[in-house]
Design a protein around this motif. Structure first.
Motif, mmCIF file in Angstrom:
data_model
loop_
_atom_site.group_PDB
_atom_site.id
_atom_site.type_symbol
_atom_site.label_atom_id
_atom_site.label_comp_id
_atom_site.label_asym_id
_atom_site.label_seq_id
_atom_site.Cartn_x
_atom_site.Cartn_y
_atom_site.Cartn_z
ATOM 1 N N UNK A 200 0.883 -1.131 -0.316
ATOM 2 C CA UNK A 200 -0.142 -0.246 -0.140
ATOM 3 C C UNK A 200 1.104 1.222 -0.247
ATOM 4 N N UNK A 201 2.396 1.010 -0.119
ATOM 5 C CA UNK A 201 3.048 1.995 0.093
ATOM 6 C C UNK A 201 3.978 2.368 -1.116
ATOM 7 N N UNK A 202 4.737 2.969 -1.250
ATOM 8 C CA UNK A 202 5.636 3.551 -2.317
ATOM 9 C C UNK A 202 6.874 3.772 -1.664
ATOM 10 N N UNK A 203 8.080 2.567 -1.998
ATOM 11 C CA UNK A 203 9.262 2.526 -0.930
ATOM 12 C C UNK A 203 10.170 3.316 -1.708
ATOM 13 N N UNK B 107 8.836 14.249 5.605
ATOM 14 C CA UNK B 107 8.821 12.811 6.096
ATOM 15 C C UNK B 107 7.484 12.068 6.104
ATOM 16 N N UNK B 108 7.286 12.785 7.796
ATOM 17 C CA UNK B 108 6.116 12.056 8.161
ATOM 18 C C UNK B 108 4.978 11.723 7.816
ATOM 19 N N UNK B 109 5.041 13.306 7.134
ATOM 20 C CA UNK B 109 3.702 13.979 6.368
ATOM 21 C C UNK B 109 3.606 13.268 5.117
ATOM 22 N N UNK B 110 4.794 13.292 4.549
ATOM 23 C CA UNK B 110 4.490 12.585 3.058
ATOM 24 C C UNK B 110 3.916 10.960 2.939
ATOM 25 N N UNK B 111 4.556 10.314 4.262
ATOM 26 C CA UNK B 111 3.990 8.600 4.306
ATOM 27 C C UNK B 111 2.055 8.215 5.418
ATOM 28 N N UNK B 112 2.641 9.541 5.772
ATOM 29 C CA UNK B 112 0.988 9.103 6.296
ATOM 30 C C UNK B 112 -0.250 9.778 4.593
ATOM 31 N N UNK B 113 0.449 11.243 4.851
ATOM 32 C CA UNK B 113 -0.783 11.368 4.213
ATOM 33 C C UNK B 113 -0.635 11.504 2.145
ATOM 34 N N UNK B 114 0.534 11.074 1.348
ATOM 35 C CA UNK B 114 0.429 10.759 -0.089
ATOM 36 C C UNK B 114 1.091 9.169 0.253
#
Length: 406
Positions: free
Chosen positions: A30-33, A353-360
């Motif tokens: 579900x994430x892009x790494x 970094x944290x916002x991009x992971x959480x929201x995007x």
């Protein structure tokens, strides 16, 4: 990034059975790494190997722990072969920062002594140097190396800070925040001529560079195998040659304290050393599946493509060239300049970094240097061109809105 725009996407790597490379990892689909460089990623075969070792350890700890030093010594031979060094020079430590701490603990108190670092240094390692300097009643001297400095300019900037009071030089082989190489061989040779020990932080080098210690002219080198080497986390090498070697001790005193270096690092009480034992499985998996040279070429081509695609999107958004000249780029890592107003310091970069992971839904790295924010790309074999195209199309517009305060 290359001077010419990269428009051809490298073909994704496949496993031997034809499946996509990412199927060999347990990364969240579900994430892009896009941030392999921070913590690495462990292939399933190595996770399974480590779990079997842990089961063995828990079934019979009284058998396991007395026999552990011999097993670690055997693992060191395999890891030393990968790094192309002697196993007699290599000790195992949890990470590169721990390796640096081992060196700091070994140095004799030098009242008024100075430690030379660079402004590209990894924060935790620099903090350790500052703590050591405070113990000495000395200070840290910071060499200012321009982001686009070539090897000569970087060398001169560091050497200019050396003096009669210099007791240690700490320099990155590959810088974490700025994704560039520093001329550690030349710096080491000059420091050796002056009788100054050098600690090279090679945290990103294993796996990313073919033979990171081939031309070593420095006393101690430390590098993480759990980054580009994909070993289980908490696996790093400490390679020591020269006068400091026999003064290096593990940070935990144990029953092997009287043994010579590096054997005394092989006995550390009841620590879980299964990451060390499983590390050769990760390295061997990549070698057998693609071969390290081919894997590095793919990472580098993909990083070039990613920087081109994302950089073009940022440039189109801001009207400002987002391409970054880092002077001496490294395989698999690139910087893209962010829109002004984002990641102007480390705290803001971490928050982004944290916002991009959480929201995007993207795991990405953001860094800061001289008040300018950057996205640091670090590609591995499980990444594909589509990962970077997604970020350019879906995430760059959001970064633009955030930069404008929306």
């Amino acid at each position: 990034m290359s001077e010419t725009e990269v428009t051809t996407a490298p073909r994704p790597l496949l496993l031997a059975d034809g499946r996509p490379a990412d199927r060999a990892w347990s990364l969240d689909p579900a994430l892009k790494h896009l941030n392999h460089g921070s913590f690495g990623a462990v292939p399933l075969v190595a996770q399974e190997r480590q779990e079997l070792l842990r089961v063995e350890m828990e079934r019979s700890p009284v058998v396991w722990f007395p026999a552990l030093p011999q097993r670690l010594a055997a693992a060191r031979v395999e890891l030393a072969d990968f790094l192309r060094v002697s196993a007699d020079d290599l000790a195992l430590v949890p990470n590169a920062s721990a390796g640096a701490s081992v060196v700091y603990a070994a140095l004799t108190l030098r009242p008024g002594g100075e430690i030379v670092v660079t402004d590209h240094g990894y924060g935790a390692v620099t903090m350790g140097a500052e703590r050591l300097a405070r113990r000495w009643g000395g200070r840290v001297r910071t060499a200012r190396v321009p982001l686009n400095a070539d090897a000569d300019a970087a060398y001169e900037a560091v050497v200019a800070e050396l003096g009669d009071a210099t007791e240690l030089v700490v320099v990155d082989q590959i810088t974490s925040a700025t994704a560039r190489r520093l001329p550690v061989e030349r710096i080491g040779a000059e420091a050796r001529r002056r009788g100054i020990p050098v600690l090279v932080d090679g945290a990103h080098a294993p796996g990313l560079l073919d033979a990171p210690l081939a031309d070593a002219t420095y006393d101690v080198w430390t590098g993480n195998l759990h980054k580009w080497g994909c070993a289980p986390r908490g696996t790093a090498a400490l390679v020591a040659r020269g006068p400091l070697r026999e003064r290096l001790y593990p940070l935990i005193d144990s029953w092997a304290a009287a043994d010579p270096y590096p054997d005394r690092f092989d006995q550390q009480g009841t620590i879980d050393a299964t990451s060390y034992l499983a590390a050769p499985t990760s390295l061997g998996f990549i070698e057998r599946t693609w071969g390290w040279p081919a894997a590095r070429r793919y990472m580098d081509d993909l990083a070039d493509y990613g920087a081109s695609v994302i950089g073009s999107a940022v440039t189109g958004l801001t009207g400002t060239d987002s391409a970054v000249d880092v002077g001496r780029p490294v395989p698999g890592m690139r910087l893209v300049r962010l829109p002004d107003g984002l990641a102007s310091d480390r705290v803001e970069a971490d928050a982004l970094r944290d916002r991009v992971a959480l929201e995007l839904g993207v795991e990405a790295a953001f860094t800061s240097f001289d008040g300018i924010g950057y996205m640091r790309l670090s590609a591995h074999v499980y990444n594909t061109a589509a990962d970077y195209e997604y970020f350019a199309e879906e995430c760059v517009p959001a970064l633009g809105k955030w930069a404008r305060g929306n």
